[in-house]
Design a protein around this motif. Structure first.
Motif, PDB file in Angstrom:
ATOM      1  N   GLU A  22      30.261  46.243-106.302  1.00 49.79           N
ATOM      2  CA  GLU A  22      28.889  46.487-106.211  1.00 49.79           C
ATOM      3  C   GLU A  22      28.622  47.979-107.081  1.00 49.79           C
ATOM      4  O   GLU A  22      27.913  48.144-108.030  1.00 49.79           O
ATOM      5  CB  GLU A  22      28.009  46.188-104.939  1.00 49.79           C
ATOM      6  CG  GLU A  22      26.683  46.522-105.386  1.00 49.79           C
ATOM      7  CD  GLU A  22      25.935  46.399-103.908  1.00 49.79           C
ATOM      8  OE1 GLU A  22      24.915  46.874-103.841  1.00 49.79           O
ATOM      9  OE2 GLU A  22      26.498  45.964-103.132  1.00 49.79           O
ATOM     10  N   ASP A  50      29.943  48.030-110.817  1.00 46.67           N
ATOM     11  CA  ASP A  50      29.058  47.350-111.819  1.00 46.67           C
ATOM     12  C   ASP A  50      27.513  48.084-111.954  1.00 46.67           C
ATOM     13  O   ASP A  50      27.225  48.205-113.035  1.00 46.67           O
ATOM     14  CB  ASP A  50      28.470  46.050-110.992  1.00 46.67           C
ATOM     15  CG  ASP A  50      29.485  45.139-111.211  1.00 46.67           C
ATOM     16  OD1 ASP A  50      30.873  45.033-111.879  1.00 46.67           O
ATOM     17  OD2 ASP A  50      29.554  43.789-110.417  1.00 46.67           O
ATOM     18  N   ALA A  51      27.422  48.973-111.028  1.00 47.77           N
ATOM     19  CA  ALA A  51      26.004  49.771-110.879  1.00 47.77           C
ATOM     20  C   ALA A  51      26.527  50.970-111.767  1.00 47.77           C
ATOM     21  O   ALA A  51      25.592  51.131-112.850  1.00 47.77           O
ATOM     22  CB  ALA A  51      25.624  50.363-109.746  1.00 47.77           C
ATOM     23  N   VAL A 105      28.774  50.927-114.488  1.00 49.69           N
ATOM     24  CA  VAL A 105      28.825  50.400-115.909  1.00 49.69           C
ATOM     25  C   VAL A 105      27.478  50.198-116.402  1.00 49.69           C
ATOM     26  O   VAL A 105      27.128  50.517-117.542  1.00 49.69           O
ATOM     27  CB  VAL A 105      29.707  49.162-115.718  1.00 49.69           C
ATOM     28  CG1 VAL A 105      29.929  48.315-117.065  1.00 49.69           C
ATOM     29  CG2 VAL A 105      31.143  49.411-115.397  1.00 49.69           C
ATOM     30  N   GLU A 106      26.622  49.504-115.650  1.00 49.92           N
ATOM     31  CA  GLU A 106      25.276  49.231-116.163  1.00 49.92           C
ATOM     32  C   GLU A 106      24.577  50.598-116.669  1.00 49.92           C
ATOM     33  O   GLU A 106      23.927  50.336-117.820  1.00 49.92           O
ATOM     34  CB  GLU A 106      24.389  48.453-115.023  1.00 49.92           C
ATOM     35  CG  GLU A 106      23.146  48.015-115.483  1.00 49.92           C
ATOM     36  CD  GLU A 106      22.217  47.206-114.598  1.00 49.92           C
ATOM     37  OE1 GLU A 106      21.095  46.943-114.969  1.00 49.92           O
ATOM     38  OE2 GLU A 106      22.836  47.144-113.439  1.00 49.92           O
ATOM     39  N   ASP A 107      24.515  51.420-115.755  1.00 49.87           N
ATOM     40  CA  ASP A 107      23.941  52.759-115.961  1.00 49.87           C
ATOM     41  C   ASP A 107      24.475  53.487-117.230  1.00 49.87           C
ATOM     42  O   ASP A 107      23.768  53.932-118.114  1.00 49.87           O
ATOM     43  CB  ASP A 107      24.166  53.826-114.725  1.00 49.87           C
ATOM     44  CG  ASP A 107      23.325  55.010-114.873  1.00 49.87           C
ATOM     45  OD1 ASP A 107      22.521  55.173-115.934  1.00 49.87           O
ATOM     46  OD2 ASP A 107      23.831  55.903-114.137  1.00 49.87           O
ATOM     47  N   TYR A 108      25.780  53.566-117.572  1.00 51.32           N
ATOM     48  CA  TYR A 108      26.541  53.957-118.636  1.00 51.32           C
ATOM     49  C   TYR A 108      26.284  53.242-119.870  1.00 51.32           C
ATOM     50  O   TYR A 108      25.869  53.871-120.975  1.00 51.32           O
ATOM     51  CB  TYR A 108      27.918  53.890-118.188  1.00 51.32           C
ATOM     52  CG  TYR A 108      28.872  54.802-119.471  1.00 51.32           C
ATOM     53  CD1 TYR A 108      28.547  56.051-119.540  1.00 51.32           C
ATOM     54  CD2 TYR A 108      29.182  54.224-120.561  1.00 51.32           C
ATOM     55  CE1 TYR A 108      29.506  56.975-120.727  1.00 51.32           C
ATOM     56  CE2 TYR A 108      29.817  54.511-121.610  1.00 51.32           C
ATOM     57  CZ  TYR A 108      30.052  56.183-121.728  1.00 51.32           C
ATOM     58  OH  TYR A 108      30.675  56.736-122.561  1.00 51.32           O
ATOM     59  N   ALA A 109      26.007  51.799-119.735  1.00 53.19           N
ATOM     60  CA  ALA A 109      25.894  51.082-120.807  1.00 53.19           C
ATOM     61  C   ALA A 109      24.465  51.519-121.605  1.00 53.19           C
ATOM     62  O   ALA A 109      24.400  51.408-122.663  1.00 53.19           O
ATOM     63  CB  ALA A 109      25.763  49.537-120.422  1.00 53.19           C
ATOM     64  N   GLY A 110      23.616  51.684-120.695  1.00 55.10           N
ATOM     65  CA  GLY A 110      22.370  51.988-121.242  1.00 55.10           C
ATOM     66  C   GLY A 110      22.418  53.253-122.014  1.00 55.10           C
ATOM     67  O   GLY A 110      21.748  53.454-123.092  1.00 55.10           O
ATOM     68  N   HIS A 153      24.384  53.142-125.275  1.00 49.31           N
ATOM     69  CA  HIS A 153      23.679  52.267-126.660  1.00 49.31           C
ATOM     70  C   HIS A 153      22.678  53.367-127.099  1.00 49.31           C
ATOM     71  O   HIS A 153      22.608  53.500-128.367  1.00 49.31           O
ATOM     72  CB  HIS A 153      22.950  51.258-126.077  1.00 49.31           C
ATOM     73  CG  HIS A 153      21.905  50.589-126.897  1.00 49.31           C
ATOM     74  ND1 HIS A 153      22.587  49.755-128.042  1.00 49.31           N
ATOM     75  CD2 HIS A 153      20.701  50.662-127.266  1.00 49.31           C
ATOM     76  CE1 HIS A 153      21.545  49.221-128.853  1.00 49.31           C
ATOM     77  NE2 HIS A 153      20.512  49.668-128.276  1.00 49.31           N
TER      78      HIS A 153
END
Length: 638
Positions: free
Chosen positions: A181, A184-185, A187-192, A195
């Motif tokens: 968890e 994943d959090a 990775v999601e934060d970094y992905a934004g 981009h």
């Protein structure tokens, strides 16, 4: 030894195995990568673990490492792998990385050069140095802290520097109980953010540099939920930038013209992109001359084909003009040549950028004089906002326009690092002060061309029966520059010489009335005067200029505008206390009281000439005596 002896056969097999082993390792591909991220994210520990697991540590090094680990407080029998990389005493004392540390290691599949770059914001320039040659970036994030400002800063720089492959290594997973968890959090934060920066793809890997999870072995049992490759498996399989470089159009900057005898004339350099073989039609840029490849020579003999990354010597079928700094390229798709372009600039010096000042710009094998315009904007790498800026301070990143004294051959950095990246060098200290990435040439550079005229500067000088000169008077305010320059012009007029006097105060009523007295404005003031003086010298005149011109760099810039011997620097060497005592205009009084800012000698520096052609003073000489001395020094006038 008798060849029939059994030992001979054994030795032969061993030698054959050694040769095969060496050949295999010699032809391994090489991946350059960097580790970056915030302070204490575990970059040095990760590299130390890679070196340890790759068995690149000798026994004596291991013993020393174990002793150092105990001395620096590592608990139990665990090894502090960071100590392998943090070589500076200051780093070990603070537990941080300051310098860029390069390490080499190899696996069965590939060779690696890794740069451990600093995490502190004040060492951004060191991070840029490490990233400039990297194919891949490993951006570490502490699983306990998540994505930080420095993570964003380094991600932006990685993208800016053209690194295509990015690994998000979420480190210290052992300290968050290997939580999926949490991973994943992050990775999601970094992905934004990735981009938003422009990073299209990245590979996320949960690791523990300290425990070794997902570093070099098969996926760790502690992260059974992770199905991807370990870090080393990913590093071994990622596509190298050299492959893409070989598929691009052929370019080779000429480093050296090799002419050992009259029968051989070759052009040596390293191919930055593409492939080339004998018979190919090529073009020399910027001259535009074309020819065909006659041969490709190396130390080991001629080649039938050469590819990006190889250092070669090319011979051409025709005798074309080609020298160091030129680029040999494929004929039907050559690179650009321009003397004006827009670039992203990373400032790397304690002294701020001086817009308008001449710096050495080195790009590939080309070295030219370049001036930088005031930045269009500075980039806030944390928010990506564009900020208004008149200059750039240490570690700042901005976008600015450049002008060079002659066209340079280049391609946008995004297409070709070798022909798109450059460094700026201070002409007096020889310090590297900036690193830039060219974005595009300015349209006006392509539309403006030098118009040849029938009457030359030699014709103008001949009509006036004199040799053009620029007599450049420099000194403090109140030193007597204008008075002496006026006396010199009067005497030259009596000698029937054609002259013109440019005075510092007079030009600020017209040509330079839009300029103030900041350091940047003073530089632009002298640049404009230098251009005017050059035009007047082209007209055959003897030009006299009376300006404080406080900075050596700008006086040197004007000197370089003129043919050798035409710039005469005259230092009116009057001590500050004498000049201030005169204070004809009351300027020193205002400066001392704070009413007048940036006044030379008080709160703005004056860099006295070190080797002027002529030195005079008004303490031991009258203005008339000084003028007579100057004229005696510049004779004859033809």
């Amino acid at each position: 030894m008798d060849k029939s002896h059994p030992a001979y056969e054994t030795d032969a097999l061993i030698a054959e195995d050694i040769d095969a082993y060496l050949d295999t390792h010699q032809h391994k591909s090489l991946l350059r990568f960097i580790t970056c991220g915030s302070v204490d994210d575990g970059k040095s520990t990760l590299i130390g673990r890679l070196l340890y697991d790759a068995k690149m540590i000798f026994e004596d090094q291991l013993a020393s490492l174990e002793a150092d680990s105990a001395r620096h407080g590592t608990q139990g029998q665990e090894i502090d792998f960071a100590l392998l990389v943090d070589g500076l005493a200051a780093e070990r004392e603070q537990g941080i990385t300051i310098d860029v540390a390069y390490r080499f290691f190899t696996t069965e599949k590939r060779k690696f050069i890794v740069a451990d770059t600093p995490g502190h914001e004040q060492y951004t320039r060191n991070m840029v140095t490490g990233a400039s040659t990297a194919d891949l970036a490993v951006i570490l994030v502490d699983a306990r802290k998540g994505v930080l400002q420095q993570t964003r800063r380094h991600s932006f720089l990685v993208h800016l520097l053209g690194i295509k492959h990015v690994v998000l290594a979420v480190n210290k997973m052992d300290l968050v109980d290997y939580s999926q968890e949490t991973f994943d959090a992050i990775v999601e934060d970094y992905a934004g953010f990735a981009h938003e920066v422009g990073i299209e793809t990245f590979t996320a890997i949960p690791i523990s540099g300290f425990k070794g999870d997902n570093i070099t072995s098969s996926p760790s049992a502690n992260t059974a939920w992770y199905q991807g490759l370990s870090l080393i498996d990913h590093l071994e399989s990622v596509e190298l930038s050299s492959t893409a470089a070989q598929e691009a159009s052929f370019r080779m900057p000429v480093q050296w013209v090799n002419r050992p005898n009259l029968d051989f004339r070759g052009f040596a350099g390293q191919i930055t992109s593409g492939t080339v073989k004998p018979g190919d039609t090529v073009r020399v840029v910027p001259s535009g001359k074309t020819s065909t490849i006659k041969s490709i020579a190396t130390f080991d003999g001629n080649l039938e084909e050469a590819v990006a990354g190889q250092s070669i010597t090319i011979t051409l079928a025709d005798e074309v003009d080609c020298s160091r700094g030129d680029v040999i390229a494929v004929a039907d798709n050559p690179p650009e040549a321009s003397d004006q372009f827009c670039s992203t600039l990373v400032w790397m010096d304690e002294t701020a950028l001086k817009p308008g000042r001449g710096y050495w710009l080195k790009i590939g094998s080309q070295t030219v004089t370049a001036t930088v315009q005031p930045p269009k904007y500075e980039i806030d790498v944390n928010s990506l906002d564009h900020l208004a800026a008149k200059t750039l301070e240490l570690n700042a990143i901005g976008v600015a326009e450049f002008a060079t004294d002659k066209p340079i051959v280049f391609e946008p950095y995004a297409q070709n690092r070798g022909l798109g990246g450059f460094i700026l060098i201070d002409k007096f200290t020889n310090a590297t002060v900036g690193a830039g990435m060219i974005e595009f040439s300015l349209r006006r550079a392509q539309n403006v061309h030098w118009q040849a005229t029938t009457i030359t500067r030699d014709d103008h000088a001949s009509l006036k029966n004199q040799k053009p000169r620029v007599l450049w008077f420099t000194g403090l305010s109140g030193s007597g520059k204008s008075t002496i320059a006026n006396e010199v012009e009067k005497q030259l007029a009596l000698m029937n010489r054609h002259t013109f006097l440019l005075d510092g105060d007079n030009v600020r009523h017209g040509l330079n009335k839009d300029l103030g007295f900041t350091e940047t404005d003073r530089i632009e003031n002298i640049r404009r005067i230098g251009e005017v003086a050059k035009l007047m010298a082209d007209a055959g005149l003897i030009v006299l200029t009376a300006f404080i011109s406080p900075f050596r760099a700008e006086r040197q810039m004007v000197r370089e505008m003129l043919p050798e011997g035409e710039f005469i620097e005259i230092f009116v060497d009057t001590p500050l206390e004498v000049a201030e005592k005169r204070d004809v205009k009351g300027l020193y009084k205002k400066a001392r009281s704070g009413e007048l800012k940036n006044f030379t000698g008080i709160d703005s520096p004056y860099e006295a000439p070190e080797e002027p052609e002529i030195r005079v003073n008004t303490v031991d000489m009258t203005p008339l005596e000084a003028a007579e001395y100057i004229i005696a020094q510049i004779l004859p006038l033809k």
